[in-house]
Write an enzyme that holds these catalytic residues in place. Structure first.
Site, PDB file in Angstrom:
ATOM      1  N   CYS A   1      24.405  -5.822  36.029  1.00 25.52           N
ATOM      2  CA  CYS A   1      24.841  -5.207  34.768  1.00 25.52           C
ATOM      3  C   CYS A   1      24.436  -3.729  34.734  1.00 25.52           C
ATOM      4  O   CYS A   1      24.994  -2.933  35.473  1.00 25.52           O
ATOM      5  CB  CYS A   1      24.301  -5.993  33.579  1.00 25.52           C
ATOM      6  SG  CYS A   1      25.217  -5.648  32.045  1.00 25.52           S
TER       7      CYS A   1
ATOM      8  N   HIS B   1      25.379 -11.827  34.364  1.00 27.61           N
ATOM      9  CA  HIS B   1      24.042 -12.361  34.164  1.00 27.61           C
ATOM     10  C   HIS B   1      24.062 -13.857  34.471  1.00 27.61           C
ATOM     11  O   HIS B   1      25.098 -14.507  34.372  1.00 27.61           O
ATOM     12  CB  HIS B   1      23.586 -12.164  32.724  1.00 27.61           C
ATOM     13  CG  HIS B   1      23.411 -10.743  32.326  1.00 27.61           C
ATOM     14  ND1 HIS B   1      22.367  -9.969  32.788  1.00 27.61           N
ATOM     15  CD2 HIS B   1      24.157  -9.939  31.514  1.00 27.61           C
ATOM     16  CE1 HIS B   1      22.460  -8.754  32.263  1.00 27.61           C
ATOM     17  NE2 HIS B   1      23.526  -8.706  31.503  1.00 27.61           N
TER      18      HIS B   1
END
Length: 496
Positions: A327, A436
């Site tokens: 991310c 994630h």
């Protein structure tokens, strides 16, 4: 409602333990956190964002997480400001004083969410935030006693004996709350006790006599308990012994690190040694440098550069090491990070590490979705699942060599079939992804670790979901054994 004498008193684990204990008794129960301040979050099936600890409590209760369970989530972006997530969706960033004025509107959402949950579940176990004794925050409170008084619910007060001063914690809290709030506290719980209980009993008798409040239980310190953290990340190293033959993963602890629960499967893995490196600490020997998520990518990129990580990473790569960015960490691997609208901070742009040929731009409208996909390695293809929480959009030639291929449909029917995700460099040393939770599945974890240089092993795999279930049952066993469950059930049993 479970409230605490301090932050990190153990409210989240007590709520999770109670949720699992009641669920095992056949009671339809749900968690509720009116207001949470945390950088670890989860995506619900309907595509909303809630605190990670609340999602874990939903798992403990045997139900799917829902945005109604955490109406307000504050994600700090600076010492004075935070992104405000209301009913699962970002409504923008606010300074602390602005949010304090906004709490009247947030209160309406909190009560609406609670009412909807009340219609679907027999019991709701709410969790406070911080301490009810924070008198400077009492006006307009929606996180602790303000909520408890609004819906007229009883409160259990939890104190952490492991940090010391437990009697002062409890007596001080009871002295600072109002008379009506004090009467609402129906029982005291002492958490994280280790030692001979007989040495504590005289103090418990004194406490009950002084405060006229029953101590409903003393919960033991559960050594090795590892569940999704609400926010804090312990810098305690998981491996302080011989790491010979293990994959050595080094993680810089960014000032605004987010969703560090991505590291949990690695910290549990018997063949992976995770080293967490804080500010001004030396970098240990590494096979992999993992750049985690960030709530303020540009600011954390500047911190990395100031801490000397750019030269560390370059040297690491010259000696054949690998780098993985997740991310915000993925965005840092690119050539440039733009935030023209100031979504994460001051408007502007900063150079990235320049390891992947791409540019990231922060845009309004956060990407929130759960996804499934495929990871291809030299030994075959495995399925992978995860979730996305980000504002940035990345573009550039690096994305033509994707790390993953997504399958199925996204939220609201958005087609993802065959959609490429992430990037991997031509030499395989640098890779990044927006996903994630990519290590959570045992097959995906082993396949990714193989890409990072660890030989696969069928005998020593980590199944994070199975681990969570075992830990939740262990927690519920402790709650059942050490709390007066008859007294607890009397509090939650419908009256009349």
């Amino acid at each position: 409602m479970v409230q605490g004498t301090t932050s990190d008193a153990g409210k989240s684990t007590v709520v999770a333990g109670l949720c699992r204990a009641l669920h095992r008794r056949g009671i339809k129960v749900a968690p509720f956190k009116p207001q949470n301040m945390a950088l670890n979050s989860a995506v619900t099936p309907e595509g909303g964002e809630i605190g990670r600890s609340t999602a874990l409590q939903a798992q403990a209760a045997g139900v799917a997480p829902h945005v109604d369970m955490n109406p307000v989530l504050l994600k700090p972006e600076s010492d004075r400001g935070a992104q405000v997530i209301l009913a699962g969706k970002s409504i923008g960033s606010m300074q602390a004083l602005d949010y304090h004025a906004y709490k009247r509107r947030a209160r309406e959402t909190v009560l609406d969410c609670w009412q909807r949950l009340s219609r679907r579940y027999d019991v709701i176990i709410a969790e406070g935030a911080g301490s009810p004794a924070e008198v400077n925050l009492r006006e307009g409170d929606i996180a602790n006693m303000g909520f408890a008084e609004a819906i007229d619910c009883p409160v259990l007060l939890v104190a952490d004996i492991d940090r010391g001063g437990v009697f002062a914690q409890i007596c001080g809290t009871l002295a600072l709350v109002s008379a009506s709030e004090r009467s609402r506290i129906r029982g005291l719980v002492i958490n994280r006790f280790r030692g001979d209980i007989s040495l504590l009993e005289p103090g418990l008798e004194w406490l009950e006599e002084r405060e006229n409040k029953p101590v409903l239980g003393v919960l033991p310190y559960l050594s090795g308990l590892m569940l999704d953290a609400e926010d804090s990340l312990s810098l305690e190293q998981c491996h302080d012994g011989d790491t010979q033959g293990m994959l050595k993963v080094v993680v810089p602890v960014l000032p605004r690190i987010s969703n560090h629960t991505d590291l949990d499967p690695l910290r549990l893995h018997p063949r992976v040694a995770v080293s967490l490196v804080g500010p001004d600490q030396p970098m240990p020997e590494a096979d992999v440098i993992l750049l985690p998520g960030s709530k303020n990518t540009r600011a954390d990129m500047q911190w990395l550069r100031a801490q000397g990580w750019e030269s560390r990473i370059q040297r690491h790569l010259r000696y054949g090491g690998r780098v993985l960015g997740i991310c915000g960490g993925f965005q840092m691997l690119g050539e440039w990070i733009n935030d023209p609208d100031g979504i994460e901070g001051t408007p502007g742009g900063n150079p990235g590490l320049g390891l992947l040929e791409m540019t990231t731009t922060m845009v309004p409208g956060k990407q929130l979705r759960r996804v499934n996909g495929r990871l291809s390695t030299s030994t075959g293809t495995c399925s992978i699942h995860g979730y996305e929480i980000h504002n940035g959009v990345s573009r550039g030639p690096a994305l033509e060599r994707p790390l993953l291929i997504l399958d199925g449909l996204g939220l609201e029917g958005q087609g993802l079939e065959g959609h490429s995700e992430g990037a991997i460099s031509a030499d395989g040393q640098v890779m990044g992804t927006y996903l994630h939770g990519l290590f959570d599945g045992p097959d995906a974890c082993e396949a990714l670790l193989a890409l990072l240089g660890l030989a696969p092993s069928e005998q020593r795999r980590v199944d994070l979901d199975a681990h969570r279930e075992r830990q939740l049952d262990r927690l519920a066993d402790a709650v059942e054994a050490h709390l007066d469950m008859d007294a607890v059930l009397a509090l939650v049993r419908p009256q009349g």
